[in-house]
Design an enzyme around this catalytic site. Structure first.
Site, PDB file in Angstrom:
ATOM      1  CG  PHE A  36      -1.325  -1.347   1.431  1.00 53.05           C
ATOM      2  CD1 PHE A  36      -2.313  -2.069   0.519  1.00 53.05           C
ATOM      3  CD2 PHE A  36      -1.265  -1.914   2.534  1.00 53.05           C
ATOM      4  CE1 PHE A  36      -3.101  -3.225   0.884  1.00 53.05           C
ATOM      5  CE2 PHE A  36      -2.003  -3.041   2.837  1.00 53.05           C
ATOM      6  CZ  PHE A  36      -2.896  -3.792   2.040  1.00 53.05           C
ATOM      7  CG  HIS A  37       4.468   1.552   1.285  1.00 49.30           C
ATOM      8  ND1 HIS A  37       5.117   0.543   1.943  1.00 49.30           N
ATOM      9  CD2 HIS A  37       3.370   1.479   2.177  1.00 49.30           C
ATOM     10  CE1 HIS A  37       4.960   0.077   2.923  1.00 49.30           C
ATOM     11  NE2 HIS A  37       3.716   0.707   3.399  1.00 49.30           N
ATOM     12  CG  LEU A  38      -0.059   2.656  -4.948  1.00 50.60           C
ATOM     13  CD1 LEU A  38      -1.491   3.121  -5.298  1.00 50.60           C
ATOM     14  CD2 LEU A  38       0.678   1.673  -5.787  1.00 50.60           C
TER      15      LEU A  38
END
Length: 548
Positions: free
Chosen positions: A474-476
């Protein structure tokens, strides 16, 4: 038509910080537009509620990425917060800054004022580090910020054994991975106080909303940046969704995009700001050609090993039936409970090659396991999980509007593991992860490997497992890249101003030039604090002098 000095799009981590700081001047008017609702939902505030907010369309955009070779043709979920606090209201609560080299690398790319010594004061300004005097080094840690940074107090025999096993394999304990050095093994630091999540909305925005000069509008979906020539003058939005009433608000000073790595580039694109060929293909009039908008997307991709546990109780069993009732009661009484936990409990930062002093791997351990490699449904057997990922991925993807409709989800293609270097580092990480699970200290509790299975030993087997069950962390980031104008992918300058336009900035994870060796929320908070000083015309905080 209503007008404010500043219009901020998005009330997530960055938007909450900016709204708070800009409205400190009582003569300055600020309007924040948030597409989602207020952060009233109880599962936002209960730490274990992330299992529900991850899949709840009321507070989550529920994006998915495009299939690719190294996801085995699967679409990977790309949850993004859609409520006050944004993703800080639905994430895993972790506070993790990264390494000194990450930010020095930003500065070395030509982004003035973004080296580690420059940004460290802003990291400190965000935090109230709640730790023992021995652990809170004031050189690196802050004590007067808006967000409480606490150590996980939960102690579990599986976690203790895992940590001891890591130490036995040469990985040192580290009492503060956000301090002088990151490498080592420890329990996580998180943004939780008294068993409740403290999102950016709770720590920053809600207290500031008492000010008469700050207006926050929820259910306000931005549809277009209003331009007069090359100057941003306002935002068009719809109140209440696609069929809501069309509205417009004007900004006399600046429009500031804080929508994140997906929504900020999409809003630019549907407003006619972005790669000309893409806009033309979608029938969007090109108002300002800017090739880098939506490019440079990166994310962390993590395969997970799952082992069945013996001789101990895991979160899997505690989360069902009467045991769950007991955990709820304990939580209500303020006692130790699984409801106060985040998705991972122990962190390891280490290196893929023992011969190189480069800490390029992150591992997470938790005494729980999830079905199908997701983090929303626990397994029916006692399980424990270790994940590993390449901290600074080289694989680059993109976010592109699918149509001129601002309500249509954009195309998200991270191109996970497309770069050979990512596959090489990830493979090394998977081998280390398996060794950590099979440590002597953990052997008392290790029954057998459930996934991918102990018979899967070859490099090909492991990479196939990564294809089958790897997921996002979840680290866009990176889709409105900060870079010098000599970089063709540059979207904003080192003051976060959109190149070639006036009165328009982007302040969120999309501006990151490269991926930090970390979860992203801490860095987004830092970026917003630093941007607030820029926007207000204040001198930057004094850089910290550090020993080499």
């Amino acid at each position: 038509m209503e007008s404010f000095d500043y219009v901020i799009v998005g009330a997530g981590s960055a938007g909450s910080v900016l709204a708070t700081r800009l409205s400190e001047d009582g003569k300055t008017t600020v309007c924040v537009l948030e597409a989602g609702p207020s952060d009233w939902h109880p599962f936002i505030h209960i730490p274990a509620g992330f299992m529900y907010t991850l899949v709840n369309p009321r507070v989550n955009w529920l994006y998915t990425s495009e299939p690719s070779e190294w996801t085995g043709g699967r679409r990977i979920a790309a949850p993004r917060g859609k409520t006050l606090g944004g993703s800080s209201s639905i994430n895993g609560h972790i506070y993790n800054r990264g390494q000194r080299m990450d930010f020095d690398g930003w500065a070395q790319r030509g982004n003035r004022g973004w080296g580690y010594s420059d940004v460290l004061p802003y990291f400190r300004r965000t935090e109230n580090r709640m730790a023992s005097a021995n652990d809170a080094d004031s050189t690196f840690r802050g004590s007067e910020g808006n967000l409480p940074i606490t150590d996980l107090e939960w102690r579990d025999p599986l976690c203790e054994a895992f940590i001891e096993g890591a130490v036995q394999q040469g990985i040192p304990r580290n009492t503060d991975y956000n301090g002088a050095k990151q490498q080592g093994v420890s329990y996580v630091q998180r943004i939780i106080r008294n068993g409740r999540r403290v999102s950016a909305a709770r720590g920053y925005l809600h207290p500031a909303m008492k000010r008469a000069n700050l207006t926050v509008r929820t259910h306000a979906h931005a549809t277009e940046i209003v331009l007069e020539g090359k100057r941003a003058v306002g935002i068009k939005y719809r109140k209440g969704g696609k069929d809501g009433a069309p509205m417009e608000v004007r900004a006399t000073k600046e429009v500031i995009l804080c929508g994140g790595a997906v929504n900020s580039p999409q809003l630019l694109q549907v407003s006619g700001i972005g790669p000309a060929p893409l806009l033309q293909s979608l029938g969007i009039p090109v108002k300002h050609a800017l090739a880098g908008v939506g490019e440079n997307l990166r994310d962390h991709y993590a395969p997970r090993f799952v082992a069945r546990v013996k001789n101990a109780e895991t979160i899997n069993e505690k989360s069902k039936g009467l045991k769950l009732v007991g955990e709820v009661i304990k939580y209500g009484l303020g006692r130790q409970s699984i409801l106060a936990l985040n998705p991972t409990l122990v962190y390891v930062f280490w290196k893929s090659d023992e011969a190189v002093d480069n800490y390029d791997l992150q591992f997470t351990f938790t005494p729980a396991s999830y079905k199908e490699g997701v983090q929303s449904t626990l397994d029916d057997f006692p399980g424990m999980t270790i994940a590993s990922w390449q901290q600074r991925p080289d694989s680059i993807g993109y976010v592109r509007a699918k149509s001129s409709d601002p309500f249509a989800a954009p195309v998200i293609q991270p191109n996970y593991l497309a770069a050979e270097s990512d596959r090489r580092v990830l493979l090394a990480g998977m081998k280390i992860a398996r060794r950590l699970l099979k440590s002597q200290a953990l052997s008392k509790y290790y029954d057998r490997e459930e996934f991918p299975g102990s018979e899967k030993q070859s490099d090909e087997d492991l990479m196939t497992a990564a294809k089958q069950r790897g997921t996002t962390t979840f680290h866009l980031m990176g889709t409105c890249r900060m870079a010098p104008d000599s970089d063709p992918t540059s979207v904003v300058d080192d003051q976060l101003r959109v190149r070639g336009l006036e009165s328009l900035r982007v302040v969120d994870a999309s501006v990151m030039p490269t991926m930090p060796s970390a979860n992203l929320n801490a860095s987004v908070l830092m970026i917003a604090e630093k941007a607030a000083d820029m926007i207000r015309g204040k001198a930057p905080l004094e850089a910290v002098k550090l020993a080499d």
